[in-house]
Design a protein around this motif. Structure first.
Motif, PDB file in Angstrom:
ATOM      1  N   VAL A  38      -3.544  16.769 -11.595  1.00 32.84           N
ATOM      2  CA  VAL A  38      -3.299  15.957 -10.339  1.00 32.84           C
ATOM      3  C   VAL A  38      -3.720  14.396 -10.508  1.00 32.84           C
ATOM      4  CG1 VAL A  38      -4.254  16.043  -7.995  1.00 32.84           C
ATOM      5  CG2 VAL A  38      -3.728  18.178  -9.217  1.00 32.84           C
ATOM      6  N   THR A  39      -3.150  13.458  -9.909  1.00 29.36           N
ATOM      7  CA  THR A  39      -3.529  12.308  -9.917  1.00 29.36           C
ATOM      8  C   THR A  39      -3.856  12.110  -8.334  1.00 29.36           C
ATOM      9  OG1 THR A  39      -2.090  11.704 -11.642  1.00 29.36           O
ATOM     10  CG2 THR A  39      -3.124   9.830 -10.293  1.00 29.36           C
ATOM     11  N   GLN A  40      -5.038  11.534  -8.067  1.00 29.48           N
ATOM     12  CA  GLN A  40      -5.228  11.408  -6.491  1.00 29.48           C
ATOM     13  C   GLN A  40      -5.570   9.948  -6.110  1.00 29.48           C
ATOM     14  OE1 GLN A  40      -8.007  14.387  -4.939  1.00 29.48           O
ATOM     15  NE2 GLN A  40      -8.185  13.316  -3.014  1.00 29.48           N
ATOM     16  N   ARG A  41      -5.078   9.469  -4.966  1.00 28.46           N
ATOM     17  CA  ARG A  41      -5.212   8.141  -4.705  1.00 28.46           C
ATOM     18  C   ARG A  41      -5.449   8.306  -2.890  1.00 28.46           C
ATOM     19  NH1 ARG A  41      -3.143   3.267  -5.843  1.00 28.46           N
ATOM     20  NH2 ARG A  41      -2.144   4.142  -7.778  1.00 28.46           N
ATOM     21  N   ASP A  42      -6.414   7.682  -2.586  1.00 27.80           N
ATOM     22  CA  ASP A  42      -6.902   7.515  -1.301  1.00 27.80           C
ATOM     23  C   ASP A  42      -6.373   6.465  -0.620  1.00 27.80           C
ATOM     24  OD1 ASP A  42      -8.007   7.286   1.310  1.00 27.80           O
ATOM     25  OD2 ASP A  42     -10.178   7.689   0.564  1.00 27.80           O
ATOM     26  N   LEU A  43      -5.151   6.502   0.138  1.00 23.65           N
ATOM     27  CA  LEU A  43      -4.455   5.251   0.867  1.00 23.65           C
ATOM     28  C   LEU A  43      -5.279   4.728   1.870  1.00 23.65           C
ATOM     29  CD1 LEU A  43      -1.022   6.849   0.859  1.00 23.65           C
ATOM     30  CD2 LEU A  43      -1.745   5.095  -0.818  1.00 23.65           C
ATOM     31  N   ALA A  44      -6.087   5.410   2.446  1.00 20.53           N
ATOM     32  CA  ALA A  44      -7.025   5.121   3.531  1.00 20.53           C
ATOM     33  C   ALA A  44      -7.987   3.964   2.864  1.00 20.53           C
ATOM     34  CB  ALA A  44      -7.451   5.938   4.266  1.00 20.53           C
ATOM     35  N   ALA A  45      -8.652   4.354   1.953  1.00 20.60           N
ATOM     36  CA  ALA A  45      -9.534   3.501   1.206  1.00 20.60           C
ATOM     37  C   ALA A  45      -9.065   2.216   0.445  1.00 20.60           C
ATOM     38  CB  ALA A  45     -10.173   4.201   0.155  1.00 20.60           C
ATOM     39  N   GLU A  46      -7.854   2.363   0.019  1.00 20.25           N
ATOM     40  CA  GLU A  46      -7.198   1.112  -0.595  1.00 20.25           C
ATOM     41  C   GLU A  46      -6.587   0.269   0.406  1.00 20.25           C
ATOM     42  OE1 GLU A  46      -4.347   2.327  -3.461  1.00 20.25           O
ATOM     43  OE2 GLU A  46      -5.747   3.770  -4.383  1.00 20.25           O
ATOM     44  N   SER A  47      -6.268   0.761   1.452  1.00 14.92           N
ATOM     45  CA  SER A  47      -5.597  -0.031   2.538  1.00 14.92           C
ATOM     46  C   SER A  47      -4.748  -1.247   2.297  1.00 14.92           C
ATOM     47  CB  SER A  47      -6.877  -0.786   3.481  1.00 14.92           C
ATOM     48  OG  SER A  47      -7.278   0.214   4.354  1.00 14.92           O
ATOM     49  N   LEU A  48      -3.584  -0.743   1.594  1.00 17.40           N
ATOM     50  CA  LEU A  48      -2.446  -1.760   1.311  1.00 17.40           C
ATOM     51  C   LEU A  48      -2.106  -2.582   2.788  1.00 17.40           C
ATOM     52  CD1 LEU A  48       0.200   0.692  -0.151  1.00 17.40           C
ATOM     53  CD2 LEU A  48      -0.742  -1.262  -1.155  1.00 17.40           C
ATOM     54  N   PRO A  49      -1.923  -4.000   2.571  1.00 27.19           N
ATOM     55  CA  PRO A  49      -1.635  -4.630   3.889  1.00 27.19           C
ATOM     56  C   PRO A  49      -0.250  -4.143   4.187  1.00 27.19           C
ATOM     57  CG  PRO A  49      -1.373  -5.957   1.887  1.00 27.19           C
ATOM     58  CD  PRO A  49      -2.160  -4.719   1.196  1.00 27.19           C
ATOM     59  N   HIS A  50       0.299  -4.622   5.602  1.00 24.03           N
ATOM     60  CA  HIS A  50       1.433  -4.441   6.058  1.00 24.03           C
ATOM     61  C   HIS A  50       2.411  -5.072   5.383  1.00 24.03           C
ATOM     62  CE1 HIS A  50      -0.367  -3.761  10.334  1.00 24.03           C
ATOM     63  NE2 HIS A  50      -0.459  -2.772   9.760  1.00 24.03           N
ATOM     64  N   LEU A  51       3.701  -4.752   5.117  1.00 21.63           N
ATOM     65  CA  LEU A  51       4.666  -5.206   4.379  1.00 21.63           C
ATOM     66  C   LEU A  51       5.119  -6.532   5.377  1.00 21.63           C
ATOM     67  CD1 LEU A  51       6.844  -5.283   2.059  1.00 21.63           C
ATOM     68  CD2 LEU A  51       8.090  -3.794   3.539  1.00 21.63           C
ATOM     69  N   GLY A  52       5.035  -7.547   4.711  1.00 25.38           N
ATOM     70  CA  GLY A  52       5.523  -8.865   5.204  1.00 25.38           C
ATOM     71  C   GLY A  52       6.536  -9.633   4.628  1.00 25.38           C
ATOM     72  N   LEU A  53       6.905 -10.572   5.176  1.00 24.51           N
ATOM     73  CA  LEU A  53       8.370 -11.536   4.667  1.00 24.51           C
ATOM     74  C   LEU A  53       8.213 -11.865   3.401  1.00 24.51           C
ATOM     75  CD1 LEU A  53      11.095 -12.386   5.287  1.00 24.51           C
ATOM     76  CD2 LEU A  53      10.103 -14.436   6.403  1.00 24.51           C
ATOM     77  N   GLU A  54       7.121 -12.376   2.918  1.00 31.14           N
ATOM     78  CA  GLU A  54       6.930 -12.948   1.762  1.00 31.14           C
ATOM     79  C   GLU A  54       7.037 -12.063   0.730  1.00 31.14           C
ATOM     80  OE1 GLU A  54       3.502 -15.126   0.662  1.00 31.14           O
ATOM     81  OE2 GLU A  54       3.885 -16.538   2.528  1.00 31.14           O
ATOM     82  N   GLU A  55       6.576 -10.625   0.787  1.00 26.07           N
ATOM     83  CA  GLU A  55       6.532  -9.531  -0.292  1.00 26.07           C
ATOM     84  C   GLU A  55       7.801  -8.934  -0.235  1.00 26.07           C
ATOM     85  OE1 GLU A  55       3.336  -6.742   0.266  1.00 26.07           O
ATOM     86  OE2 GLU A  55       4.221  -5.347  -1.165  1.00 26.07           O
ATOM     87  N   LEU A  56       8.438  -8.697   0.926  1.00 24.88           N
ATOM     88  CA  LEU A  56       9.953  -8.429   1.015  1.00 24.88           C
ATOM     89  C   LEU A  56      10.934  -9.225   0.328  1.00 24.88           C
ATOM     90  CD1 LEU A  56      11.730  -6.024   2.512  1.00 24.88           C
ATOM     91  CD2 LEU A  56      12.175  -7.851   4.089  1.00 24.88           C
ATOM     92  N   SER A  57      10.754 -10.560   0.435  1.00 29.32           N
ATOM     93  CA  SER A  57      11.438 -11.516  -0.179  1.00 29.32           C
ATOM     94  C   SER A  57      11.397 -11.738  -1.584  1.00 29.32           C
ATOM     95  CB  SER A  57      11.234 -12.837   0.376  1.00 29.32           C
ATOM     96  OG  SER A  57      11.358 -12.994   1.882  1.00 29.32           O
ATOM     97  N   SER A  58      10.192 -11.434  -2.049  1.00 32.28           N
ATOM     98  CA  SER A  58       9.979 -11.289  -3.479  1.00 32.28           C
ATOM     99  C   SER A  58      10.874 -10.256  -4.107  1.00 32.28           C
ATOM    100  CB  SER A  58       8.428 -11.161  -3.812  1.00 32.28           C
ATOM    101  OG  SER A  58       8.179 -10.047  -3.367  1.00 32.28           O
ATOM    102  N   TRP A  59      11.088  -9.076  -3.386  1.00 31.25           N
ATOM    103  CA  TRP A  59      12.070  -8.085  -4.178  1.00 31.25           C
ATOM    104  C   TRP A  59      13.219  -8.583  -4.417  1.00 31.25           C
ATOM    105  CZ3 TRP A  59      10.666  -3.435  -0.236  1.00 31.25           C
ATOM    106  CH2 TRP A  59       9.421  -3.567  -0.326  1.00 31.25           C
TER     107      TRP A  59
END
Ligand SMILES: Cc1cc2nc3c(=O)[nH]c(=O)nc-3n(C[C@H](O)[C@H](O)[C@H](O)COP(=O)(O)O)c2cc1C
Length: 202
Positions: A38-59
């Motif tokens: 098992v690999t465990q990841r706590d997403l609430a602790a990591e708190s990724l930012p909301h996806l925004g335009l700059e990140e979307l555009s970079s894809w």
């Protein structure tokens, strides 16, 4: 290793959350087996930012043409997709918050649902590119909604997972957790038993 399990928790209460307690039960059961990791990841602790335009555009920029900043932004999504692809079973421990999933978990989906990478559109419709995996949802809720129109959470999760190719989805519900102690204890006991059965079947 036969079954590599990616376990994602997302309760803002951290380890005190009821969904986290179900995740912990799952992890302990899996630890009893030599063939499960098992690999465990706590997403609430990591708190990724909301996806925004700059990140979307970079894809959308070709790899060779990305700026240093765009490379960093793409890497955020790439790393999460690579991690998902490297596991056989995705386990999502999911609190219900305001009829939906925690925004931290949504931010994770917003990074792993990437056109051309985890799904693509064909003339027949969308095709998921995350193949050969199954998912387990451990759903903790104050009220009781499974199977009713108010359970907007389960269809949403299944739709997102299905879009990337994960259609084998099992759901364990712990409902009515705010509806009295007796109800809560019975729901958690039943959920733990369901988890035992699921882990035994992996
Ligand atoms: C901000 C917030 C919103 C909530 N919204 C709902 C809801 O819409 N429906 C529900 O049944 N329970 C709701 N609850 C109760 C939680 O689903 C319940 O406490 C559950 O145990 C949460 O999982 P957790 O303990 O892992 O955080 C809400 C709780 C919080 C803190």
């Amino acid at each position: 290793m036969a079954n590599r399990i990616l376990l994602l928790t997302s309760s803002i209460l951290g380890e005190h959350g009821q969904s986290s307690a179900l995740a912990s039960h799952f992890r302990h059961r899996a630890a009893e087996r030599d063939d499960l990791a098992v690999t465990q990841r706590d997403l609430a602790a990591e708190s990724l930012p909301h996806l925004g335009l700059e990140e979307l555009s970079s894809w959308q920029v070709a790899a060779a043409e990305r700026s240093a900043e765009q490379q960093v932004l793409v890497q955020r999504s790439d790393a999460l997709i690579d991690e998902l692809q490297a596991h056989d079973v995705l386990v999502l421990a999911v609190p219900m918050y305001n009829f939906g999933i925690p925004s931290q978990l949504k931010a994770w989906f917003d990074r792993v649902m990437r056109a051309g990478v985890t799904f693509r559109y064909t003339e027949q419709g969308p095709e998921g590119l995350v193949q050969g995996k199954r998912a387990v949802i451990l759903a903790a809720r104050g009220g009781q909604y499974a199977g009713t129109a108010l359970d907007t959470q389960t269809p949403h999760l299944k739709a997102m997972l299905g879009m990337i190719g994960i259609s084998d989805v099992s759901v364990v519900y712990a409902e009515g957790l705010a509806m009295g102690e007796g109800r809560r204890d019975a729901a958690l006991k039943e959920a733990r038993q369901a988890i035992d059965g699921l882990v035994a079947g992996l």
